[in-house]
Design an enzyme around this catalytic site. Structure first.
Site, PDB file in Angstrom:
ATOM      1  N   HIS A   5      -2.386  -1.425  -5.286  1.00  0.00           N
ATOM      2  CA  HIS A   5      -1.030  -1.947  -5.311  1.00  0.00           C
ATOM      3  C   HIS A   5      -0.081  -1.014  -6.460  1.00  0.00           C
ATOM      4  O   HIS A   5      -0.592  -0.654  -7.311  1.00  0.00           O
ATOM      5  CB  HIS A   5      -0.747  -3.510  -5.680  1.00  0.00           C
ATOM      6  CG  HIS A   5       0.611  -3.717  -5.610  1.00  0.00           C
ATOM      7  ND1 HIS A   5       1.392  -3.950  -4.544  1.00  0.00           N
ATOM      8  CD2 HIS A   5       1.636  -4.046  -6.536  1.00  0.00           C
ATOM      9  CE1 HIS A   5       2.505  -4.531  -4.600  1.00  0.00           C
ATOM     10  NE2 HIS A   5       3.041  -4.457  -6.005  1.00  0.00           N
TER      11      HIS A   5
ATOM     12  N   GLU B 295      -2.995   6.617  -7.890  1.00  0.00           N
ATOM     13  CA  GLU B 295      -3.687   5.667  -6.944  1.00  0.00           C
ATOM     14  C   GLU B 295      -5.011   6.380  -6.495  1.00  0.00           C
ATOM     15  O   GLU B 295      -6.274   5.751  -6.661  1.00  0.00           O
ATOM     16  CB  GLU B 295      -2.820   5.145  -5.939  1.00  0.00           C
ATOM     17  CG  GLU B 295      -1.589   4.502  -6.437  1.00  0.00           C
ATOM     18  CD  GLU B 295      -0.923   3.883  -5.172  1.00  0.00           C
ATOM     19  OE1 GLU B 295      -1.647   3.555  -4.076  1.00  0.00           O
ATOM     20  OE2 GLU B 295       0.381   3.730  -5.002  1.00  0.00           O
TER      21      GLU B 295
HETATM   22  C1  GRF Z   1      -0.017   2.435  -1.464  1.00  0.00           C
HETATM   23  O1  GRF Z   1       1.038   2.820  -2.280  1.00  0.00           O
HETATM   24  C2  GRF Z   1      -0.734   1.613  -1.961  1.00  0.00           C
HETATM   25  O2  GRF Z   1      -0.606   1.151  -3.226  1.00  0.00           O
HETATM   26  C3  GRF Z   1      -0.003   0.354  -0.930  1.00  0.00           C
HETATM   27  O3  GRF Z   1       0.317   0.896   0.084  1.00  0.00           O
HETATM   28  C4  GRF Z   1       0.426   2.563  -0.023  1.00  0.00           C
HETATM   29  C5  GRF Z   1      -0.696   2.774   1.052  1.00  0.00           C
HETATM   30  O4  GRF Z   1      -0.772   4.437   1.008  1.00  0.00           O
HETATM   31  N1  GRF Z   1      -0.762  -0.883  -0.984  1.00  0.00           N
HETATM   32  P1  GRF Z   1      -1.744   5.038   1.678  1.00  0.00           P
HETATM   33  O5  GRF Z   1      -1.754   4.477   3.311  1.00  0.00           O
HETATM   34  O6  GRF Z   1      -3.003   4.901   1.086  1.00  0.00           O
HETATM   35  O7  GRF Z   1      -1.300   6.511   1.809  1.00  0.00           O
END
Ligand code: GRF
Length: 256
Positions: free
Chosen positions: A93, A158
């Site tokens: 998240h 992330e």
């Molecule tokens: C990411 O920012 C994640 O944290 C959130 O949704 C977004 C997904 O991006 N849950 P991706 O599809 O992984 O590029």
């Protein structure tokens, strides 16, 4: 360790999980949106892909596969309790939970005038972005940030944090002989931050924690790193004292 990834969109976290797999293998990607761009990416990387709009259908696929871990990566549905109880499920998240759960987390942080936001990997239950926190990375909010610029900087973290958290879980699973590990003690297992002050305060908050340097960031973890150098923090150390030791760790020659 066998992992199944659930997506709904572009799948950049899914891609990072596949490309950085070490100690685990992504065996399948399931999207509840048949047109999700991430499905093509996974297919191009040779991973089995499925489009399944219904949660019942996803449950059937998982029951056929019995993965050790299910990773939600931009999966825009809440999983029902029977699934989060039957499988170990993680989610990522884009905020420092418990702050700013739910939709538009990056905008929430900006509108709140927060000095920092970041991202969180957590075990998922049937709530909205609830469940035990595994790892967090903090990102400073700059005065000129828009939701796009901030989201892009958070996304970079992330992509590093999620594979790290899955590797951590794989190591725990292997150490427990394949039995799902019981996560004991404090919720937070790992924090990545570029700021020594935050590293020090997280280390103190986590009690028995270790801080090590990884490029331009610090990783604070509850588990002892396999290689030095690191700073061990014993419960009760003040932030100031730990900060002093973290700064010493940062200096290449060990000086402050
Ligand atoms: C990411 O920012 C994640 O944290 C959130 O949704 C977004 C997904 O991006 N849950 P991706 O599809 O992984 O590029």
């Amino acid at each position: 360790m066998r992992v199944c990834v659930l997506i709904s969109g572009r799948g950049s976290n899914m891609e990072s999980l596949i490309r950085n797999a070490d100690g685990y293998a992504v065996e399948a990607v399931i999207s509840n949106k048949p047109d999700a761009a991430g499905l093509r990416v996974a297919d191009g990387l040779g991973v089995q892909c499925m489009a399944e709009p219904s949660l019942d259908g996803i449950r059937d696929i998982l029951d056929g596969m019995r993965p050790d871990l299910v990773c939600m990566a931009g999966f825009m549905r809440i999983l029902p309790a029977d699934l989060t109880e039957r499988y170990c499920v993680m989610n990522i998240h884009p905020s420092l939970l418990p702050r700013y759960p739910g939709l538009r987390a990056v905008e929430q942080a900006l509108n709140d005038g927060a000095a920092h936001s970041g991202c969180t990997v957590h075990f998922a239950d049937s709530g909205v972005d609830t469940g035990k926190i595994i790892a967090q990375a903090a990102v400073r909010i700059e005065p000129r940030d828009t939701s796009d610029t901030l989201a892009a900087r958070i996304l970079e973290w992330e992509h590093r944090l999620y594979p790290g958290a899955v590797r951590w879980y794989a190591a725990r699973l292997a150490a427990e002989g394949g039995e799902a590990p019981t996560i004991r003690g404090r919720d937070l297992q790992m924090v990545r931050t570029a700021e020594p002050e935050r590293a020090a305060s997280h280390a103190v908050e986590m009690g028995a924690a270790y801080v090590r340097r990884d490029g331009d960031s610090y990783i604070v973890s509850a588990e002892k790193p396999t290689t030095p150098p690191y700073v061990a923090v014993v419960s009760g150390d003040g932030v100031g004292l730990v900060l002093e030791r973290v700064r010493r760790l940062a200096a290449p020659d060990g000086s402050t």
